[in-house]
Design a protein around this motif. Structure first.
Motif, PDB file in Angstrom:
ATOM      1  N   ASP A 108      66.559  24.079  85.618  1.00 45.36           N
ATOM      2  CA  ASP A 108      65.298  23.332  85.527  1.00 45.36           C
ATOM      3  C   ASP A 108      64.942  22.686  86.868  1.00 45.36           C
ATOM      4  N   ALA A 109      65.928  22.128  87.530  1.00 44.90           N
ATOM      5  CA  ALA A 109      65.677  21.509  88.833  1.00 44.90           C
ATOM      6  C   ALA A 109      65.247  22.555  89.854  1.00 44.90           C
ATOM      7  N   ALA A 110      65.821  23.750  89.777  1.00 44.57           N
ATOM      8  CA  ALA A 110      65.454  24.813  90.704  1.00 44.57           C
ATOM      9  C   ALA A 110      64.003  25.229  90.508  1.00 44.57           C
ATOM     10  N   VAL A 111      63.570  25.330  89.237  1.00 44.05           N
ATOM     11  CA  VAL A 111      62.172  25.697  88.959  1.00 44.05           C
ATOM     12  C   VAL A 111      61.225  24.648  89.529  1.00 44.05           C
ATOM     13  N   VAL A 112      61.557  23.383  89.350  1.00 39.44           N
ATOM     14  CA  VAL A 112      60.724  22.299  89.871  1.00 39.44           C
ATOM     15  C   VAL A 112      60.599  22.393  91.395  1.00 39.44           C
ATOM     16  N   LEU A 113      61.710  22.607  92.070  1.00 42.26           N
ATOM     17  CA  LEU A 113      61.688  22.688  93.536  1.00 42.26           C
ATOM     18  C   LEU A 113      60.876  23.889  94.028  1.00 42.26           C
ATOM     19  N   VAL A 114      61.008  25.016  93.348  1.00 43.27           N
ATOM     20  CA  VAL A 114      60.258  26.211  93.745  1.00 43.27           C
ATOM     21  C   VAL A 114      58.758  25.974  93.573  1.00 43.27           C
ATOM     22  N   TYR A 115      58.361  25.397  92.453  1.00 43.62           N
ATOM     23  CA  TYR A 115      56.938  25.135  92.219  1.00 43.62           C
ATOM     24  C   TYR A 115      56.387  24.132  93.234  1.00 43.62           C
ATOM     25  N   LEU A 116      57.169  23.120  93.544  1.00 43.44           N
ATOM     26  CA  LEU A 116      56.719  22.154  94.553  1.00 43.44           C
ATOM     27  C   LEU A 116      56.545  22.835  95.913  1.00 43.44           C
ATOM     28  N   GLY A 117      57.534  23.629  96.310  1.00 44.74           N
ATOM     29  CA  GLY A 117      57.478  24.275  97.618  1.00 44.74           C
ATOM     30  C   GLY A 117      56.310  25.235  97.753  1.00 44.74           C
ATOM     31  N   TYR A 118      56.100  26.060  96.754  1.00 49.49           N
ATOM     32  CA  TYR A 118      55.031  27.051  96.852  1.00 49.49           C
ATOM     33  C   TYR A 118      53.661  26.446  96.573  1.00 49.49           C
ATOM     34  N   GLY A 119      53.618  25.373  95.808  1.00 52.05           N
ATOM     35  CA  GLY A 119      52.351  24.664  95.671  1.00 52.05           C
ATOM     36  C   GLY A 119      51.899  24.089  96.999  1.00 52.05           C
ATOM     37  N   LEU A 120      52.827  23.515  97.746  1.00 58.04           N
ATOM     38  CA  LEU A 120      52.493  22.986  99.077  1.00 58.04           C
ATOM     39  C   LEU A 120      52.138  24.109 100.050  1.00 58.04           C
ATOM     40  N   ALA A 121      52.821  25.255  99.943  1.00 57.76           N
ATOM     41  CA  ALA A 121      52.497  26.395 100.810  1.00 57.76           C
ATOM     42  C   ALA A 121      51.093  26.914 100.534  1.00 57.76           C
ATOM     43  N   LEU A 122      50.687  26.948  99.273  1.00 57.89           N
ATOM     44  CA  LEU A 122      49.331  27.386  98.934  1.00 57.89           C
ATOM     45  C   LEU A 122      48.293  26.370  99.414  1.00 57.89           C
ATOM     46  N   LEU A 123      48.625  25.088  99.325  1.00 59.59           N
ATOM     47  CA  LEU A 123      47.708  24.069  99.853  1.00 59.59           C
ATOM     48  C   LEU A 123      47.534  24.218 101.361  1.00 59.59           C
ATOM     49  N   ARG A 124      48.607  24.536 102.039  1.00 60.75           N
ATOM     50  CA  ARG A 124      48.528  24.741 103.488  1.00 60.75           C
ATOM     51  C   ARG A 124      47.630  25.928 103.810  1.00 60.75           C
ATOM     52  N   LEU A 125      47.732  26.995 103.021  1.00 59.11           N
ATOM     53  CA  LEU A 125      46.857  28.146 103.218  1.00 59.11           C
ATOM     54  C   LEU A 125      45.409  27.776 102.934  1.00 59.11           C
ATOM     55  N   ALA A 126      45.186  26.938 101.921  1.00 59.15           N
ATOM     56  CA  ALA A 126      43.826  26.548 101.556  1.00 59.15           C
ATOM     57  C   ALA A 126      43.172  25.668 102.609  1.00 59.15           C
ATOM     58  N   ARG A 127      43.968  25.017 103.443  1.00 51.48           N
ATOM     59  CA  ARG A 127      43.401  24.139 104.485  1.00 51.48           C
ATOM     60  C   ARG A 127      42.548  24.905 105.486  1.00 51.48           C
ATOM     61  N   ARG A 128      42.704  26.211 105.559  1.00 54.01           N
ATOM     62  CA  ARG A 128      41.895  26.999 106.492  1.00 54.01           C
ATOM     63  C   ARG A 128      40.440  27.111 106.052  1.00 54.01           C
ATOM     64  N   GLY A 129      40.175  26.781 104.795  1.00 48.70           N
ATOM     65  CA  GLY A 129      38.817  26.872 104.285  1.00 48.70           C
ATOM     66  C   GLY A 129      38.459  28.287 103.860  1.00 48.70           C
ATOM     67  N   PRO A 130      37.229  28.505 103.362  1.00 49.78           N
ATOM     68  CA  PRO A 130      36.809  29.838 102.921  1.00 49.78           C
ATOM     69  C   PRO A 130      36.908  30.895 104.013  1.00 49.78           C
ATOM     70  N   ASP A 131      36.674  30.501 105.277  1.00 47.47           N
ATOM     71  CA  ASP A 131      36.739  31.471 106.369  1.00 47.47           C
ATOM     72  C   ASP A 131      38.157  31.969 106.610  1.00 47.47           C
ATOM     73  N   GLY A 132      39.148  31.249 106.100  1.00 50.11           N
ATOM     74  CA  GLY A 132      40.521  31.705 106.242  1.00 50.11           C
ATOM     75  C   GLY A 132      40.847  32.885 105.353  1.00 50.11           C
TER      76      GLY A 132
END
Length: 341
Positions: free
Chosen positions: A114-138
Motif C-alpha cells: 500500500d505504501a508503495a502504491v501511494v509513493l508511485v502515485y505521488l511521484g508520477y502525479g508530480l511528474a505529470l504536473l511538471r509536464l503540464a507546466r509547459r502549457g498547451p504549446d508543450g
C-alpha cells in the motif's frame, strides 16, 4: 444473491470510451495504440476492484496493485508522446521499476504494498504536473484546436493521481485501524470517479492526435540552425505570412510540430514568439485565423454553422463554439443573425 458491483459499471463505461476511440480513429499510429492500452488498463483495473471489493476475492489484490503502479508510468509515457518526449528520455526503462518493486514486495514484504502504491502515485502525479507546466504549446503533437482541452485533461490526470495517493493512504490506515470500515465506500465512490476521469482524459488526448504519424522531433530541432529568426516580431510576421499564403490553418490535423517543419522555425521559438508578441498560445493564434474564415463563410455563404466549422479546420463542435465565443464574444448562430441584420 448475484449483483453487479459499481466498478463493473465503470468498466463498461471505459470499454465504451475505448470502442468509441477505436471507431473514430481510422489510422492507428503508435500514440493511438498507447492511449488505447492505457484506457484498456483502466477498465481492467476497475474490474479487479469490483472482484476484490464486490465479491471479496482477496487473491486479486497483488494483481490489482501491480496493475495500478503500472498505469501511472504508462500514463506519463502517453502524455509525453504528445510532447514528443517519450523517445528522447534516457530514463524510460526505469518506468518498469514500480511494477517490479511491487512484485518483489508481494514475495517478501506484502505489508508495504500500500505504501508503495501511494509513493508511485505521488511521484508520477508530480511528474505529470511538471509536464503540464509547459502549457498547451508543450503538447506539440496534439491538434491545435484541441491542445487547450488536452492540457486541461493532463492537469486533471495529474491532480487526480495525487488525490488518489491520499485516498490510498487513508484506505491503508483504515484497513489497519478499523478493518476497512470506510474503504469500500471510498472505493465505491471517489476511486471509481477518478478512474472515469482518467479514462475520459485518455480518450480526449487520443482524439487530439492527427490521423497520420507525426515526424520525430529531431526534424524540428534540425530546423533551428537552418532558418534562425532574429526576433519575435519577425518570427510572428513569417508565421502570419505562411499561414495566409498556404492557408495552413484550414488543415484539421495541424499541430505545432507540423507548423515548425513547414516554417523551418523551431517549435519552442514559435511558441515563445507568439506568447510574447500576441499574448496567446499557438492554438489560440491559429484558431483566430480559423474563426475569421468561419465568420467570412457565415456572412457570405449559405453554409450551415456545422459546414462552416468543418471548412475552417475545426473537428468538434465544442472546440468551435468555445473558440468562436472567445474571439467574437457570441455564438456562431447569433453572429450570423447580427451580420445579416
Amino acid at each position: 444473491m448475484f449483483f453487479i458491483p459499481l466498478p463493473f459499471i465503470v468498466a463498461l463505461v471505459l470499454v465504451f470510451l475505448l470502442a468509441q476511440m477505436t471507431w473514430r480513429q481510422g489510422v492507428v499510429v503508435l500514440a493511438n495504440q498507447r492511449f488505447r492500452l492505457l484506457l484498456g488498463g483502466y477498465a481492467l483495473l476497475s474490474v479487479l476492484v469490483g472482484l476484490r471489493w464486490g465479491y471479496g476475492i482477496k487473491l486479486l489484490l497483488p494483481l490489482q496493485a501491480t496493475l495500478a503502479v503500472s498505469l501511472a508510468p504508462w500514463a506519463l509515457r502517453c502524455y509525453q508522446t504528445l510532447a514528443q518526449d517519450a523517445a528522447a528520455s534516457p530514463w524510460q526503462k526505469l518506468h518498469a521499476l514500480p511494477a517490479l518493486g511491487v512484485l518483489a514486495l508481494i514475495a517478501w514484504w506484502p505489508q508495504a504494498i500500500d505504501a508503495a502504491v501511494v509513493l508511485v502515485y505521488l511521484g508520477y502525479g508530480l511528474a505529470l504536473l511538471r509536464l503540464a507546466r509547459r502549457g498547451p504549446d508543450g503538447l506539440g503533437v496534439a491538434r491545435l484546436d484541441q491542445a487547450p482541452l488536452v492540457h486541461r485533461m493532463l492537469q486533471a490526470t495529474a491532480v487526480s493521481l495525487l488525490l488518489s495517493a491520499l485516498v490510498d493512504a487513508f484506505i491503508a490506515w483504515d484497513m489497519v485501524s478499523s478493518g476497512g470500515r470506510y474503504s469500500a465506500l471510498l472505493l465505491g465512490s471517489f476511486e471509481l470517479f477518478l478512474l472515469l476521469i482518467w479514462g475520459y482524459a485518455a480518450s480526449v488526448a487520443a482524439d487530439s492526435l492527427p490521423d497520420h504519424a507525426t515526424p520525430p522531433a529531431e526534424a524540428v530541432i534540425q530546423a533551428e540552425a537552418a532558418a534562425p529568426l532574429a526576433d519575435d516580431q519577425r518570427t510572428v510576421a513569417a508565421l502570419q505570412q505562411l499561414l495566409q499564403d498556404q492557408r495552413l490553418y484550414l488543415e484539421p490535423d495541424l499541430n505545432l510540430i507540423r507548423l515548425a517543419r513547414k516554417s523551418g522555425i523551431p517549435a519552442r521559438q514559435i511558441s515563445a514568439a507568439i506568447n510574447r508578441v500576441e499574448g496567446k498560445n499557438v492554438s489560440q493564434y491559429v484558431n483566430d485565423f480559423r474563426i475569421q474564415h468561419a465568420c467570412d463563410l457565415l456572412r457570405s455563404s449559405p453554409q450551415t454553422v456545422a459546414e462552416a466549422m468543418l471548412a475552417s479546420g475545426f473537428q468538434t463542435k465544442s472546440n468551435f463554439q468555445r473558440e468562436f465565443r472567445r474571439v467574437t464574444g457570441t455564438t456562431p448562430a447569433l453572429w450570423r443573425q447580427q451580420a445579416e441584420g
